[in-house]
Design a protein around this motif. Structure first.
Motif, mmCIF file in Angstrom:
data_model
loop_
_atom_site.group_PDB
_atom_site.id
_atom_site.type_symbol
_atom_site.label_atom_id
_atom_site.label_comp_id
_atom_site.label_asym_id
_atom_site.label_seq_id
_atom_site.Cartn_x
_atom_site.Cartn_y
_atom_site.Cartn_z
ATOM 1 N N LEU A 39 -58.315 23.579 -45.148
ATOM 2 C CA LEU A 39 -59.204 23.838 -44.008
ATOM 3 C C LEU A 39 -59.638 22.523 -43.352
ATOM 4 O O LEU A 39 -59.691 22.421 -42.123
ATOM 5 N N ALA A 40 -59.973 21.535 -44.162
ATOM 6 C CA ALA A 40 -60.404 20.252 -43.608
ATOM 7 C C ALA A 40 -59.280 19.620 -42.797
ATOM 8 O O ALA A 40 -59.504 19.105 -41.700
ATOM 9 N N ALA A 41 -58.059 19.673 -43.341
ATOM 10 C CA ALA A 41 -56.918 19.089 -42.639
ATOM 11 C C ALA A 41 -56.621 19.854 -41.346
ATOM 12 O O ALA A 41 -56.287 19.267 -40.325
ATOM 13 N N ALA A 42 -56.770 21.182 -41.394
ATOM 14 C CA ALA A 42 -56.369 22.010 -40.253
ATOM 15 C C ALA A 42 -57.452 22.067 -39.180
ATOM 16 O O ALA A 42 -57.161 22.129 -37.998
ATOM 17 N N VAL A 84 -40.848 27.235 -55.390
ATOM 18 C CA VAL A 84 -39.707 26.420 -54.980
ATOM 19 C C VAL A 84 -39.975 24.958 -55.309
ATOM 20 O O VAL A 84 -41.098 24.486 -55.161
ATOM 21 N N ARG A 85 -38.957 24.267 -55.749
ATOM 22 C CA ARG A 85 -39.076 22.834 -55.958
ATOM 23 C C ARG A 85 -38.908 22.147 -54.610
ATOM 24 O O ARG A 85 -37.876 22.294 -53.963
ATOM 25 N N LEU A 86 -39.949 21.423 -54.186
ATOM 26 C CA LEU A 86 -39.919 20.844 -52.839
ATOM 27 C C LEU A 86 -39.764 19.334 -52.925
ATOM 28 O O LEU A 86 -40.371 18.692 -53.779
ATOM 29 N N PRO A 87 -38.952 18.761 -52.022
ATOM 30 C CA PRO A 87 -38.843 17.301 -52.007
ATOM 31 C C PRO A 87 -40.194 16.683 -51.651
ATOM 32 O O PRO A 87 -40.943 17.240 -50.828
ATOM 33 N N PRO A 88 -40.539 15.556 -52.257
ATOM 34 C CA PRO A 88 -41.889 15.003 -52.113
ATOM 35 C C PRO A 88 -42.289 14.683 -50.674
ATOM 36 O O PRO A 88 -43.458 14.784 -50.332
ATOM 37 N N ARG A 89 -41.327 14.299 -49.843
ATOM 38 C CA ARG A 89 -41.696 13.894 -48.486
ATOM 39 C C ARG A 89 -41.622 15.052 -47.495
ATOM 40 O O ARG A 89 -41.735 14.846 -46.294
ATOM 41 N N LEU A 90 -41.483 16.280 -48.002
ATOM 42 C CA LEU A 90 -41.314 17.420 -47.109
ATOM 43 C C LEU A 90 -42.499 17.613 -46.170
ATOM 44 O O LEU A 90 -42.342 18.026 -45.029
ATOM 45 N N PHE A 91 -43.702 17.296 -46.649
ATOM 46 C CA PHE A 91 -44.863 17.584 -45.817
ATOM 47 C C PHE A 91 -44.910 16.696 -44.574
ATOM 48 O O PHE A 91 -45.701 16.936 -43.665
ATOM 49 N N LEU A 92 -44.061 15.681 -44.519
ATOM 50 C CA LEU A 92 -44.068 14.798 -43.351
ATOM 51 C C LEU A 92 -43.648 15.525 -42.078
ATOM 52 O O LEU A 92 -44.137 15.210 -41.000
ATOM 53 N N LEU A 93 -42.725 16.499 -42.181
ATOM 54 C CA LEU A 93 -42.284 17.186 -40.970
ATOM 55 C C LEU A 93 -43.370 18.099 -40.384
ATOM 56 O O LEU A 93 -43.739 17.937 -39.214
ATOM 57 N N PRO A 94 -43.935 19.049 -41.168
ATOM 58 C CA PRO A 94 -45.026 19.843 -40.564
ATOM 59 C C PRO A 94 -46.193 18.967 -40.126
ATOM 60 O O PRO A 94 -46.826 19.242 -39.107
ATOM 61 N N ALA A 133 -49.590 21.130 -44.532
ATOM 62 C CA ALA A 133 -49.482 19.731 -44.933
ATOM 63 C C ALA A 133 -50.628 19.343 -45.859
ATOM 64 O O ALA A 133 -50.452 18.550 -46.789
ATOM 65 N N GLY A 134 -51.810 19.911 -45.638
ATOM 66 C CA GLY A 134 -52.949 19.624 -46.515
ATOM 67 C C GLY A 134 -52.683 20.095 -47.938
ATOM 68 O O GLY A 134 -52.942 19.377 -48.898
ATOM 69 N N VAL A 135 -52.132 21.307 -48.068
ATOM 70 C CA VAL A 135 -51.834 21.828 -49.401
ATOM 71 C C VAL A 135 -50.759 20.979 -50.078
ATOM 72 O O VAL A 135 -50.869 20.649 -51.263
ATOM 73 N N LEU A 136 -49.733 20.602 -49.312
ATOM 74 C CA LEU A 136 -48.656 19.811 -49.899
ATOM 75 C C LEU A 136 -49.176 18.453 -50.375
ATOM 76 O O LEU A 136 -48.749 17.938 -51.414
ATOM 77 N N ALA A 157 -50.806 29.239 -28.506
ATOM 78 C CA ALA A 157 -49.810 29.275 -29.576
ATOM 79 C C ALA A 157 -49.639 27.892 -30.193
ATOM 80 O O ALA A 157 -49.488 27.752 -31.412
ATOM 81 N N MET A 158 -49.658 26.850 -29.342
ATOM 82 C CA MET A 158 -49.517 25.494 -29.867
ATOM 83 C C MET A 158 -50.697 25.142 -30.776
ATOM 84 O O MET A 158 -50.528 24.522 -31.821
ATOM 85 N N ALA A 159 -51.893 25.544 -30.377
ATOM 86 C CA ALA A 159 -53.064 25.232 -31.189
ATOM 87 C C ALA A 159 -53.004 25.973 -32.523
ATOM 88 O O ALA A 159 -53.270 25.404 -33.582
ATOM 89 N N LEU A 160 -52.628 27.269 -32.478
ATOM 90 C CA LEU A 160 -52.498 28.034 -33.727
ATOM 91 C C LEU A 160 -51.415 27.436 -34.619
ATOM 92 O O LEU A 160 -51.599 27.307 -35.839
ATOM 93 N N GLY A 161 -50.290 27.058 -33.996
ATOM 94 C CA GLY A 161 -49.220 26.434 -34.768
ATOM 95 C C GLY A 161 -49.682 25.136 -35.409
ATOM 96 O O GLY A 161 -49.370 24.857 -36.573
ATOM 97 N N GLY A 162 -50.441 24.332 -34.661
ATOM 98 C CA GLY A 162 -50.969 23.084 -35.210
ATOM 99 C C GLY A 162 -51.874 23.344 -36.400
ATOM 100 O O GLY A 162 -51.810 22.652 -37.427
ATOM 101 N N VAL A 163 -52.724 24.361 -36.295
ATOM 102 C CA VAL A 163 -53.609 24.708 -37.408
ATOM 103 C C VAL A 163 -52.791 25.084 -38.637
ATOM 104 O O VAL A 163 -53.042 24.605 -39.750
ATOM 105 N N ALA A 164 -51.764 25.920 -38.424
ATOM 106 C CA ALA A 164 -50.967 26.389 -39.563
ATOM 107 C C ALA A 164 -50.232 25.237 -40.247
ATOM 108 O O ALA A 164 -50.282 25.103 -41.475
ATOM 109 N N VAL A 165 -49.573 24.385 -39.458
ATOM 110 C CA VAL A 165 -48.785 23.335 -40.106
ATOM 111 C C VAL A 165 -49.686 22.264 -40.728
ATOM 112 O O VAL A 165 -49.350 21.686 -41.757
ATOM 113 N N ASN A 166 -50.847 22.023 -40.143
ATOM 114 C CA ASN A 166 -51.745 21.054 -40.771
ATOM 115 C C ASN A 166 -52.322 21.605 -42.068
ATOM 116 O O ASN A 166 -52.523 20.849 -43.021
ATOM 117 N N ALA A 167 -52.617 22.908 -42.110
ATOM 118 C CA ALA A 167 -53.070 23.505 -43.371
ATOM 119 C C ALA A 167 -51.982 23.373 -44.428
ATOM 120 O O ALA A 167 -52.248 23.010 -45.579
#
Lengths: 211, 211, 211
Positions: A47-50, A91-101, A27-30, A15-25
């Motif tokens: 895909l490259a990021a994840a 949605v309008r997203l704050p610019p630094r939002l991708f830092l958390l995922p 973050a890559g899009v953001l 689950a941790m590995a799948l979660g890491g893949v999802a949040v890195n993908a």
């Protein structure tokens, strides 16, 4: 009992590995959203990021590449990229939002990368390096594809957080702590260090050679 | 009869792969020609464009890398690069000329990449991704080496054409069509889609995240 | 006697490879010193410069990656990077100083890369290409990470020197000369060619496609 215990640790790691893949993908899009890439470019960067870090780890360790052995990772990365992408349009997203995922992904990837190397009996320095590679290489590829200097080389503590977490994991497992607790402690350390570094602007010293 | 039939399909696939290597090397030289690279830089960009996608596919699938197993590919790439290079010095070429060999190379590589993955019993999504990787990765490395944002992320339909062709190939082979006809149909689809996309300026939507 | 002879050649080759790792790491830090990278960025560039070429060679040849099989390489690269880094902070260094360790590293890596391929019975063209890849790929990754056009594509003879040395090594070994003397002769040829090219500004012709 022992079996179900082992089962749950396996499941947790998966689950941790799948979660890491999802949040890195995500973050890559953001991150790629700042560039005039088309939908395919977005998906490639996601895909490259994840998958980039884990792919390099598996190629270096001569393991079967994880997303070829298990298509779920590939599907997860594509879906997470597309969902993030749709969200960003609405949605309008704050610019630094991708830092958390991104920080959560760093923690999860560091742990899963180090675990994979330890499972192959890699020595401590190599094992901890594999954690760092898994954690940061995807982000480096992401930034190279965006034609930018990798963020990880210039900003707040990033790879250092990953490396300290990987070393903690190697030490705890070597000291006989259960894999599950070791993984949780190491992931927590990476996450706390990274978030604190962003919050308090902790940076490694920046050096330039004298001219 | 059956043997000669199988022979001719093998030969066709081999010729398609060699042709793909040659035209991608040519496209690499035509692209790198805009930069002040020396002869070696030209050859490296040609080799990266011609062999990069297939090398990544083989490393990910843990096959013997195709141009190490068979030196002919390496020789073909070097010769095609040098010939293109000599031609470029003599003849004035229209700037968009490299788009045609590049499209042919995309079609041939998509087919050979997908076939290689199917031959290893990869599941459908992984097999089609391997076709796309083989088709587009060389061009991405080419552009990264030239220090530019990869062309494939911003221009007319490119990887999308590759992916649709790869999916057609996976579907036809899965549906029992002969490998030779499946390969021809898939290559034709990629080529037609890509050329039509250039002609009619078909693009994927370009998105940027809201600030 | 024969045994100690073989021993000393083994030792020589090992020392040359370690030396190549150390000087390439140093050259990486000296090059990265022009960018505002933090300490981690420096170390990554040093590791990429020192280990990148050999890693690509091993992955392509499907050997165990050398620094995973033997942690000493990884330690050497990290230490050489840190020592160079400390030196750079204290001493004012002439800007072109990194050219000398870089040339020594090119010579040592070309030889060790070609030897590794020959030991796996690679054919002559592939073996010599592996020498070039081992010699120059680290520097290409270093420059891509620094977001610059690879130095090796535009400056004085570099990969050409590496390739001629690799061909000499393949020829000498094929002609029955002892591995030790072949290695020394090839390394000397690469070093002399590269230093002469810098001194006398030998360059390959630079070509640009006509517009």
């Amino acid at each position: 009992m022992l079996c179900s215990r082992a089962m749950s640790i396996e499941t947790l790691i998966y689950a941790m590995a799948l979660g890491g893949v999802a949040v890195n993908a995500a973050a890559g899009v953001l991150e790629a959203g700042r560039k005039p890439f088309d939908l395919f470019g977005m998906v490639v960067v996601a895909l490259a990021a994840a998958l980039g870090g884990g792919s390099l780890r598996d190629v270096l360790l001569d393991r079967t590449v994880f997303w070829i052995a298990d298509q779920i990772y590939l599907l997860t990365a594509v879906l997470a990229g597309l969902v993030t992408f749709a969200l960003v349009r609405v949605v309008r997203l704050p610019p630094r939002l991708f830092l958390l995922p991104d920080a959560v992904g760093l923690a999860l990837f560091t742990v899963s990368g180090t675990q994979a190397a330890l499972a192959m009996d890699a020595p401590w320095l190599v094992a901890s390096m594999m954690g760092v590679i898994t954690g940061v290489f995807g982000g480096i590829v992401r930034d190279v594809l965006c034609n930018e200097v990798p963020l990880v080389f210039t900003g707040e503590l990033y790879a250092t957080a990953s490396w300290l977490g990987a070393l903690l994991l190697v030490g705890l497992v070597g000291g006989g702590v259960s894999p599950g607790w070791s993984a949780l402690a190491a992931a927590a350390l990476v996450l706390v260090l990274r978030l604190a570094a962003i919050r308090f602007r902790w940076r490694l010293p920046v050096f330039t050679a004298r001219p």
